[in-house]
Design a protein around this motif. Structure first.
Motif, PDB file in Angstrom:
ATOM      1  N   ALA A  57      43.410  49.269  45.413  1.00 62.54           N
ATOM      2  CA  ALA A  57      42.971  49.556  46.781  1.00 62.54           C
ATOM      3  C   ALA A  57      44.082  50.271  47.536  1.00 62.54           C
ATOM      4  CB  ALA A  57      42.599  48.262  47.492  1.00 62.54           C
ATOM      5  N   ALA A  58      43.717  51.332  48.262  1.00 61.57           N
ATOM      6  CA  ALA A  58      44.684  52.059  49.089  1.00 61.57           C
ATOM      7  C   ALA A  58      45.246  51.102  50.144  1.00 61.57           C
ATOM      8  CB  ALA A  58      44.025  53.261  49.737  1.00 61.57           C
ATOM      9  N   GLU A  59      46.425  51.393  50.656  1.00 58.05           N
ATOM     10  CA  GLU A  59      47.177  50.440  51.477  1.00 58.05           C
ATOM     11  C   GLU A  59      46.401  49.902  52.682  1.00 58.05           C
ATOM     12  OE1 GLU A  59      49.562  47.624  52.434  1.00 58.05           O
ATOM     13  OE2 GLU A  59      49.758  48.743  50.575  1.00 58.05           O
ATOM     14  N   GLY A  60      45.731  50.750  53.448  1.00 52.41           N
ATOM     15  CA  GLY A  60      44.985  50.262  54.611  1.00 52.41           C
ATOM     16  C   GLY A  60      43.897  49.277  54.215  1.00 52.41           C
ATOM     17  N   LEU A  61      43.170  49.606  53.169  1.00 49.92           N
ATOM     18  CA  LEU A  61      42.135  48.719  52.659  1.00 49.92           C
ATOM     19  C   LEU A  61      42.760  47.450  52.081  1.00 49.92           C
ATOM     20  CD1 LEU A  61      39.248  47.994  51.865  1.00 49.92           C
ATOM     21  CD2 LEU A  61      39.546  49.468  49.842  1.00 49.92           C
ATOM     22  N   ALA A  62      43.867  47.592  51.372  1.00 50.08           N
ATOM     23  CA  ALA A  62      44.543  46.428  50.792  1.00 50.08           C
ATOM     24  C   ALA A  62      44.960  45.449  51.885  1.00 50.08           C
ATOM     25  CB  ALA A  62      45.752  46.871  49.966  1.00 50.08           C
ATOM     26  N   ARG A  63      45.471  45.952  53.007  1.00 51.30           N
ATOM     27  CA  ARG A  63      45.843  45.061  54.123  1.00 51.30           C
ATOM     28  C   ARG A  63      44.619  44.316  54.639  1.00 51.30           C
ATOM     29  NH1 ARG A  63      49.072  49.324  55.695  1.00 51.30           N
ATOM     30  NH2 ARG A  63      47.519  50.063  57.178  1.00 51.30           N
ATOM     31  N   GLU A  64      43.526  45.033  54.804  1.00 49.73           N
ATOM     32  CA  GLU A  64      42.286  44.414  55.295  1.00 49.73           C
ATOM     33  C   GLU A  64      41.778  43.349  54.317  1.00 49.73           C
ATOM     34  OE1 GLU A  64      37.790  45.966  55.886  1.00 49.73           O
ATOM     35  OE2 GLU A  64      39.354  47.207  56.820  1.00 49.73           O
ATOM     36  N   LEU A  65      41.833  43.635  53.029  1.00 47.52           N
ATOM     37  CA  LEU A  65      41.390  42.667  52.033  1.00 47.52           C
ATOM     38  C   LEU A  65      42.280  41.431  52.031  1.00 47.52           C
ATOM     39  CD1 LEU A  65      40.502  45.145  49.170  1.00 47.52           C
ATOM     40  CD2 LEU A  65      38.885  43.657  50.375  1.00 47.52           C
ATOM     41  N   ARG A  66      43.591  41.631  52.129  1.00 57.30           N
ATOM     42  CA  ARG A  66      44.501  40.477  52.175  1.00 57.30           C
ATOM     43  C   ARG A  66      44.194  39.589  53.379  1.00 57.30           C
ATOM     44  NH1 ARG A  66      48.604  44.635  51.206  1.00 57.30           N
ATOM     45  NH2 ARG A  66      49.017  44.683  48.983  1.00 57.30           N
ATOM     46  N   ASP A  67      43.822  40.211  54.505  1.00 56.08           N
ATOM     47  CA  ASP A  67      43.532  39.467  55.735  1.00 56.08           C
ATOM     48  C   ASP A  67      42.163  38.797  55.718  1.00 56.08           C
ATOM     49  OD1 ASP A  67      45.978  40.204  56.782  1.00 56.08           O
ATOM     50  OD2 ASP A  67      45.150  41.806  58.058  1.00 56.08           O
ATOM     51  N   ARG A  68      41.144  39.524  55.249  1.00 51.81           N
ATOM     52  CA  ARG A  68      39.777  39.028  55.405  1.00 51.81           C
ATOM     53  C   ARG A  68      38.935  39.055  54.133  1.00 51.81           C
ATOM     54  NH1 ARG A  68      41.002  41.913  59.892  1.00 51.81           N
ATOM     55  NH2 ARG A  68      40.058  43.873  59.264  1.00 51.81           N
ATOM     56  N   GLY A  69      39.490  39.522  53.034  1.00 49.61           N
ATOM     57  CA  GLY A  69      38.708  39.666  51.813  1.00 49.61           C
ATOM     58  C   GLY A  69      38.500  38.361  51.066  1.00 49.61           C
ATOM     59  N   ARG A  70      37.610  38.419  50.099  1.00 54.77           N
ATOM     60  CA  ARG A  70      37.306  37.260  49.260  1.00 54.77           C
ATOM     61  C   ARG A  70      37.776  37.569  47.846  1.00 54.77           C
ATOM     62  NH1 ARG A  70      31.663  35.663  47.084  1.00 54.77           N
ATOM     63  NH2 ARG A  70      31.434  37.863  47.556  1.00 54.77           N
ATOM     64  N   THR A  71      38.728  36.785  47.354  1.00 55.20           N
ATOM     65  CA  THR A  71      39.239  37.011  46.004  1.00 55.20           C
ATOM     66  C   THR A  71      38.227  36.537  44.969  1.00 55.20           C
ATOM     67  OG1 THR A  71      40.423  34.911  45.988  1.00 55.20           O
ATOM     68  CG2 THR A  71      41.683  36.853  46.658  1.00 55.20           C
ATOM     69  N   ILE A  72      38.297  37.134  43.814  1.00 54.96           N
ATOM     70  CA  ILE A  72      37.460  36.739  42.680  1.00 54.96           C
ATOM     71  C   ILE A  72      38.298  35.782  41.846  1.00 54.96           C
ATOM     72  CG2 ILE A  72      36.317  37.551  40.597  1.00 54.96           C
ATOM     73  CD1 ILE A  72      35.777  40.189  42.143  1.00 54.96           C
ATOM     74  N   GLU A  73      37.885  34.540  41.845  1.00 60.03           N
ATOM     75  CA  GLU A  73      38.614  33.504  41.130  1.00 60.03           C
ATOM     76  C   GLU A  73      38.716  33.857  39.654  1.00 60.03           C
ATOM     77  OE1 GLU A  73      38.335  28.715  40.741  1.00 60.03           O
ATOM     78  OE2 GLU A  73      37.588  29.692  42.565  1.00 60.03           O
ATOM     79  N   GLY A  74      39.892  33.721  39.110  1.00 62.09           N
ATOM     80  CA  GLY A  74      40.133  34.021  37.698  1.00 62.09           C
ATOM     81  C   GLY A  74      40.426  35.495  37.438  1.00 62.09           C
ATOM     82  N   GLY A  75      40.221  36.365  38.433  1.00 62.79           N
ATOM     83  CA  GLY A  75      40.579  37.767  38.289  1.00 62.79           C
ATOM     84  C   GLY A  75      39.725  38.565  37.317  1.00 62.79           C
ATOM     85  N   ASP A  76      38.509  38.069  37.007  1.00 65.31           N
ATOM     86  CA  ASP A  76      37.647  38.764  36.062  1.00 65.31           C
ATOM     87  C   ASP A  76      36.302  39.026  36.732  1.00 65.31           C
ATOM     88  OD1 ASP A  76      36.010  39.623  33.953  1.00 65.31           O
ATOM     89  OD2 ASP A  76      37.001  38.296  32.513  1.00 65.31           O
ATOM     90  N   TRP A  77      36.073  40.281  37.115  1.00 67.54           N
ATOM     91  CA  TRP A  77      34.867  40.658  37.839  1.00 67.54           C
ATOM     92  C   TRP A  77      33.601  40.364  37.040  1.00 67.54           C
ATOM     93  CZ3 TRP A  77      31.286  44.956  37.739  1.00 67.54           C
ATOM     94  CH2 TRP A  77      30.533  45.066  38.913  1.00 67.54           C
ATOM     95  N   ALA A  78      33.616  40.635  35.753  1.00 64.44           N
ATOM     96  CA  ALA A  78      32.432  40.433  34.920  1.00 64.44           C
ATOM     97  C   ALA A  78      32.095  38.960  34.741  1.00 64.44           C
ATOM     98  CB  ALA A  78      32.618  41.096  33.555  1.00 64.44           C
ATOM     99  N   GLU A  79      33.081  38.092  34.911  1.00 66.42           N
ATOM    100  CA  GLU A  79      32.870  36.661  34.724  1.00 66.42           C
ATOM    101  C   GLU A  79      32.662  35.908  36.034  1.00 66.42           C
ATOM    102  OE1 GLU A  79      32.510  35.113  31.796  1.00 66.42           O
ATOM    103  OE2 GLU A  79      32.637  37.101  30.882  1.00 66.42           O
ATOM    104  N   ARG A  80      32.660  36.609  37.157  1.00 62.86           N
ATOM    105  CA  ARG A  80      32.514  35.910  38.419  1.00 62.86           C
ATOM    106  C   ARG A  80      31.134  35.277  38.530  1.00 62.86           C
ATOM    107  NH1 ARG A  80      30.647  40.833  39.730  1.00 62.86           N
ATOM    108  NH2 ARG A  80      29.502  41.178  41.653  1.00 62.86           N
ATOM    109  N   ALA A  81      30.978  34.375  39.443  1.00 60.54           N
ATOM    110  CA  ALA A  81      29.717  33.646  39.597  1.00 60.54           C
ATOM    111  C   ALA A  81      28.543  34.601  39.743  1.00 60.54           C
ATOM    112  CB  ALA A  81      29.794  32.740  40.825  1.00 60.54           C
ATOM    113  N   GLY A  82      27.474  34.300  39.057  1.00 55.98           N
ATOM    114  CA  GLY A  82      26.263  35.095  39.176  1.00 55.98           C
ATOM    115  C   GLY A  82      26.182  36.285  38.249  1.00 55.98           C
TER     116      GLY A  82
END
Length: 143
Positions: free
Chosen positions: A117-142
């Motif tokens: 993520a580009a820096e501006g977006l990365a700051r926004e994600l760090r502040d308000r984003g939702r992390t994907i537990e385990g760091g694996d997008w394909a394995e996330r819930a659902g």
């Protein structure tokens, strides 16, 4: 500026079995191997994830993809366009393309291009984003 021919670390819709893999990578790769990106967190996005560098910890799990002979330059252009990467540090970038060490399943470190993520977006994600537990997008819930 000619980019160094590095493999690509893909962690979202470009992964094998995902729609952008089929549209952009299928038949254009020489190898696709499991790998992890240390020092990053994965955030959920609008139908695709964002990797955000996190020196304090975190790991993103996915694959490292090597372009087939003769495919590298075109793949680089296509992937830069898909990931909305214009140039390093460009204010309209959605992602930055950065060279990082990823770890193959055999423990070998490989330098690869990673779209983070580009820096501006990365700051926004760090502040308000939702992390994907385990760091694996394909394995996330659902999935």
């Amino acid at each position: 500026m000619t980019a160094v021919e590095l493999p690509f670390f893909v962690y979202g819709t470009l992964r094998p079995g995902q729609h952008n893999h089929d549209a952009f990578l299928h038949g254009r790769t020489a190898a696709e191997k499991p790998a992890t990106l240390p020092g990053a967190l994965l955030y959920d996005g609008p139908g695709y994830p964002y990797a955000v560098e996190d020196p304090g910890g975190g790991t993103v799990a996915s694959e490292v993809v090597t372009a087939a002979p003769g495919e590298y330059r075109e793949l680089l252009v296509v992937l830069d366009h898909l990931e909305e990467f214009i140039a390093p540090g460009h204010p309209r970038n959605l992602y930055e393309r950065v060279a990082r060490e990823v770890i193959g399943e055999d423990g070998t470190a490989v330098r690869a291009w990673v779209y983070v993520a580009a820096e501006g977006l990365a700051r926004e994600l760090r502040d308000r984003g939702r992390t994907i537990e385990g760091g694996d997008w394909a394995e996330r819930a659902g999935r």
